[in-house]
Design a protein around this motif. Structure first.
Motif, mmCIF file in Angstrom:
data_model
loop_
_atom_site.group_PDB
_atom_site.id
_atom_site.type_symbol
_atom_site.label_atom_id
_atom_site.label_comp_id
_atom_site.label_asym_id
_atom_site.label_seq_id
_atom_site.Cartn_x
_atom_site.Cartn_y
_atom_site.Cartn_z
ATOM 1 N N GLN A 1 -4.554 6.449 4.982
ATOM 2 C CA GLN A 1 -5.943 6.240 4.559
ATOM 3 C C GLN A 1 -6.640 7.578 4.486
ATOM 4 O O GLN A 1 -6.633 8.354 5.433
ATOM 5 C CB GLN A 1 -6.667 5.327 5.564
ATOM 6 C CG GLN A 1 -8.143 5.107 5.241
ATOM 7 C CD GLN A 1 -8.353 4.324 3.964
ATOM 8 O OE1 GLN A 1 -7.599 3.422 3.656
ATOM 9 N NE2 GLN A 1 -9.362 4.690 3.222
ATOM 10 N N LYS B 1 0.856 -1.181 0.000
ATOM 11 C CA LYS B 1 0.000 0.000 0.000
ATOM 12 C C LYS B 1 0.891 1.228 0.000
ATOM 13 O O LYS B 1 1.891 1.279 0.714
ATOM 14 C CB LYS B 1 -0.882 0.031 1.251
ATOM 15 C CG LYS B 1 -2.081 -0.839 1.186
ATOM 16 C CD LYS B 1 -2.938 -0.581 2.404
ATOM 17 C CE LYS B 1 -4.083 -1.535 2.477
ATOM 18 N NZ LYS B 1 -4.897 -1.286 3.666
ATOM 19 N N THR C 1 -3.898 1.558 -3.021
ATOM 20 C CA THR C 1 -4.576 1.851 -1.761
ATOM 21 C C THR C 1 -5.255 0.608 -1.185
ATOM 22 O O THR C 1 -5.805 0.671 -0.093
ATOM 23 C CB THR C 1 -5.611 2.982 -1.925
ATOM 24 O OG1 THR C 1 -6.535 2.614 -2.940
ATOM 25 C CG2 THR C 1 -4.928 4.290 -2.297
ATOM 26 N N TYR D 1 1.725 5.365 3.130
ATOM 27 C CA TYR D 1 0.306 5.354 2.827
ATOM 28 C C TYR D 1 -0.494 5.892 4.003
ATOM 29 O O TYR D 1 -0.290 5.477 5.137
ATOM 30 C CB TYR D 1 -0.171 3.941 2.482
ATOM 31 C CG TYR D 1 -1.642 3.858 2.261
ATOM 32 C CD1 TYR D 1 -2.206 4.396 1.114
ATOM 33 C CD2 TYR D 1 -2.482 3.270 3.183
ATOM 34 C CE1 TYR D 1 -3.557 4.339 0.880
ATOM 35 C CE2 TYR D 1 -3.838 3.194 2.958
ATOM 36 C CZ TYR D 1 -4.370 3.728 1.826
ATOM 37 O OH TYR D 1 -5.724 3.675 1.613
ATOM 38 N N ARG E 1 -1.569 5.193 -7.275
ATOM 39 C CA ARG E 1 -1.070 4.704 -5.989
ATOM 40 C C ARG E 1 -1.900 3.505 -5.544
ATOM 41 O O ARG E 1 -3.120 3.497 -5.699
ATOM 42 C CB ARG E 1 -1.158 5.815 -4.944
ATOM 43 C CG ARG E 1 -0.482 5.470 -3.632
ATOM 44 C CD ARG E 1 -0.564 6.624 -2.636
ATOM 45 N NE ARG E 1 0.064 7.833 -3.115
ATOM 46 C CZ ARG E 1 1.357 8.132 -3.010
ATOM 47 N NH1 ARG E 1 2.175 7.256 -2.450
ATOM 48 N NH2 ARG E 1 1.831 9.284 -3.452
#
Length: 156
Positions: free
Chosen positions: A154, A65, A86, A152, A84
């Motif tokens: 969220q 991720k 995710t 990463y 990217r």
């Protein structure tokens, strides 16, 4: 005399062919340079930025991720996309009021510019077989050389 030059020419062509084969293999299996276009990864990557990508991680399926990848576009195989990661296989990804589970053998891709990115929110999970390379660093423009590390976060 003609014979002497023929051997030199054949030797030179052989050397050029060898270097060409080594270069092809390096660019195909180790890494290459990619020019990105479009606004989907702004502000991380702008149009005409040049990235160095490596091809080993995707072949070994060792992507994480937060990695920025280059892949064939699922809706237009003639085009490549820069997005990217995710979501990995088995992850639950929320988009609006819907929750998706990323199937085995697929990844969930999103652009950093959520308001201007055609990504997995439109075409769903992307097969890992479409991934061509993982971006290692931005090499152009020179004043903005950047190493990409997996960080990463969220986004809600």
């Amino acid at each position: 005399m003609f014979h002497k030059y023929t051997f030199k020419l054949v030797g030179a062509l052989g050397t050029i062919l060898q270097y060409g084969c080594v270069t092809h293999c390096a660019l195909e299996y180790i890494g290459d340079f990619v020019v990105c276009t479009g606004p989907s990864m702004e502000p991380t990557i702008y149009s005409n930025d040049v990235l160095f990508t490596e091809h080993i991680s995707p072949r070994l399926q060792r992507m994480s991720k937060g990695d920025i990848i280059i892949a064939k576009c699922p809706s237009n195989p003639q085009q490549h996309i820069c997005k990217r990661i995710t979501g990995l296989p088995g992850d639950k990804v929320r988009h609006g009021y819907t929750t998706y589970t990323v199937p085995i053998g697929h990844i969930w891709l999103e652009g950093d510019n959520n308001s201007n990115s055609a990504d997995s929110r439109i075409y769903g999970p992307v097969p890992q077989g479409l991934v061509r390379g993982r971006a290692v660093c931005k090499v152009w423009p020179l004043h903005d050389i950047t190493m990409f590390t997996t960080k990463y976060v969220q986004q809600e």
